[in-house]
Motif scaffolding. Structure first.
Motif, PDB file in Angstrom:
ATOM      1  N   LEU A  46      -0.876  31.725  -7.172  1.00 42.12           N
ATOM      2  CA  LEU A  46      -0.573  31.917  -5.752  1.00 42.12           C
ATOM      3  C   LEU A  46       0.274  33.170  -5.546  1.00 42.12           C
ATOM      4  O   LEU A  46       0.067  33.920  -4.585  1.00 42.12           O
ATOM      5  N   ASP A  47       1.199  33.408  -6.463  1.00 38.72           N
ATOM      6  CA  ASP A  47       2.004  34.631  -6.390  1.00 38.72           C
ATOM      7  C   ASP A  47       1.132  35.875  -6.537  1.00 38.72           C
ATOM      8  O   ASP A  47       1.347  36.880  -5.855  1.00 38.72           O
ATOM      9  N   SER A  48       0.154  35.799  -7.426  1.00 33.49           N
ATOM     10  CA  SER A  48      -0.694  36.977  -7.634  1.00 33.49           C
ATOM     11  C   SER A  48      -1.509  37.299  -6.384  1.00 33.49           C
ATOM     12  O   SER A  48      -1.770  38.468  -6.095  1.00 33.49           O
ATOM     13  N   ILE A  49      -1.883  36.281  -5.630  1.00 35.43           N
ATOM     14  CA  ILE A  49      -2.593  36.522  -4.369  1.00 35.43           C
ATOM     15  C   ILE A  49      -1.703  37.347  -3.441  1.00 35.43           C
ATOM     16  O   ILE A  49      -2.141  38.346  -2.862  1.00 35.43           O
ATOM     17  N   GLU A  63      -2.222  40.930  -1.539  1.00 36.27           N
ATOM     18  CA  GLU A  63      -2.328  40.945  -0.079  1.00 36.27           C
ATOM     19  C   GLU A  63      -1.212  41.752   0.585  1.00 36.27           C
ATOM     20  O   GLU A  63      -1.446  42.400   1.606  1.00 36.27           O
ATOM     21  N   GLN A  64      -0.022  41.721   0.031  1.00 31.80           N
ATOM     22  CA  GLN A  64       1.093  42.445   0.642  1.00 31.80           C
ATOM     23  C   GLN A  64       0.857  43.953   0.684  1.00 31.80           C
ATOM     24  O   GLN A  64       0.989  44.561   1.752  1.00 31.80           O
ATOM     25  N   PRO A  65       0.504  44.585  -0.429  1.00 32.23           N
ATOM     26  CA  PRO A  65       0.249  46.026  -0.325  1.00 32.23           C
ATOM     27  C   PRO A  65      -1.004  46.336   0.498  1.00 32.23           C
ATOM     28  O   PRO A  65      -1.083  47.386   1.135  1.00 32.23           O
ATOM     29  N   ALA A  66      -1.957  45.418   0.504  1.00 28.76           N
ATOM     30  CA  ALA A  66      -3.156  45.640   1.321  1.00 28.76           C
ATOM     31  C   ALA A  66      -2.787  45.708   2.796  1.00 28.76           C
ATOM     32  O   ALA A  66      -3.360  46.497   3.552  1.00 28.76           O
ATOM     33  N   LYS A 106      -7.157  49.371   0.572  1.00 25.42           N
ATOM     34  CA  LYS A 106      -7.014  48.068   1.233  1.00 25.42           C
ATOM     35  C   LYS A 106      -8.183  47.149   0.881  1.00 25.42           C
ATOM     36  O   LYS A 106      -7.993  45.977   0.550  1.00 25.42           O
ATOM     37  N   LYS A 107      -9.380  47.688   0.920  1.00 24.77           N
ATOM     38  CA  LYS A 107     -10.581  46.905   0.626  1.00 24.77           C
ATOM     39  C   LYS A 107     -10.544  46.353  -0.799  1.00 24.77           C
ATOM     40  O   LYS A 107     -10.838  45.178  -1.027  1.00 24.77           O
ATOM     41  N   VAL A 108     -10.172  47.195  -1.753  1.00 17.32           N
ATOM     42  CA  VAL A 108     -10.118  46.759  -3.156  1.00 17.32           C
ATOM     43  C   VAL A 108      -9.042  45.692  -3.343  1.00 17.32           C
ATOM     44  O   VAL A 108      -9.275  44.668  -3.995  1.00 17.32           O
ATOM     45  N   LEU A 109      -7.872  45.913  -2.774  1.00 11.23           N
ATOM     46  CA  LEU A 109      -6.787  44.935  -2.912  1.00 11.23           C
ATOM     47  C   LEU A 109      -7.172  43.581  -2.314  1.00 11.23           C
ATOM     48  O   LEU A 109      -6.898  42.530  -2.903  1.00 11.23           O
ATOM     49  N   LEU A 110      -7.813  43.600  -1.169  1.00 10.63           N
ATOM     50  CA  LEU A 110      -8.222  42.341  -0.540  1.00 10.63           C
ATOM     51  C   LEU A 110      -9.336  41.651  -1.325  1.00 10.63           C
ATOM     52  O   LEU A 110      -9.385  40.419  -1.389  1.00 10.63           O
ATOM     53  N   GLU A 112     -10.699  37.149  -4.992  1.00 11.90           N
ATOM     54  CA  GLU A 112     -11.087  36.618  -6.301  1.00 11.90           C
ATOM     55  C   GLU A 112      -9.977  35.739  -6.883  1.00 11.90           C
ATOM     56  O   GLU A 112     -10.256  34.701  -7.488  1.00 11.90           O
ATOM     57  N   GLU A 113      -8.739  36.163  -6.695  1.00 13.84           N
ATOM     58  CA  GLU A 113      -7.603  35.385  -7.199  1.00 13.84           C
ATOM     59  C   GLU A 113      -7.529  34.011  -6.532  1.00 13.84           C
ATOM     60  O   GLU A 113      -7.051  33.053  -7.132  1.00 13.84           O
ATOM     61  N   LYS A 114      -7.995  33.915  -5.306  1.00  9.40           N
ATOM     62  CA  LYS A 114      -7.920  32.649  -4.571  1.00  9.40           C
ATOM     63  C   LYS A 114      -8.789  31.560  -5.191  1.00  9.40           C
ATOM     64  O   LYS A 114      -8.573  30.381  -4.930  1.00  9.40           O
TER      65      LYS A 114
END
Length: 65
Positions: A5-8, A12-15, A24-28, A33-35
């Motif tokens: 959950l932290d990795s998500i 998401e924060q820098p995105a 932004k697209k890559v980070l999201l 995937e992490e979800k």
């Protein structure tokens, strides 16, 4: 599961503040995937931990009342 959950959030924060749409697209996408990981861990947990299954059933009944 907390680490997942932290990795998500870590993606998401820098995105949310990324100025570059490609970044932004890559980070999201990575966050998306992490979800899936917490669900995979929960599925595994429910296969190997009978007490956890019972606890979830008890909580589910409790939340319905």
């Amino acid at each position: 599961m907390i680490a997942e959950l932290d990795s998500i959030d870590l993606y998401e924060q820098p995105a949310a503040v990324a100025g570059d749409e490609n970044v932004k697209k890559v980070l999201l996408e990575v966050a998306r995937e992490e979800k899936t990981h917490p669900g995979e861990f929960q599925t595994l947990l429910l296969k190997v931990d009978v007490k956890q299954v019972q606890e979830l059933k008890r909580e589910k009944r409790k939340s319905k009342s």
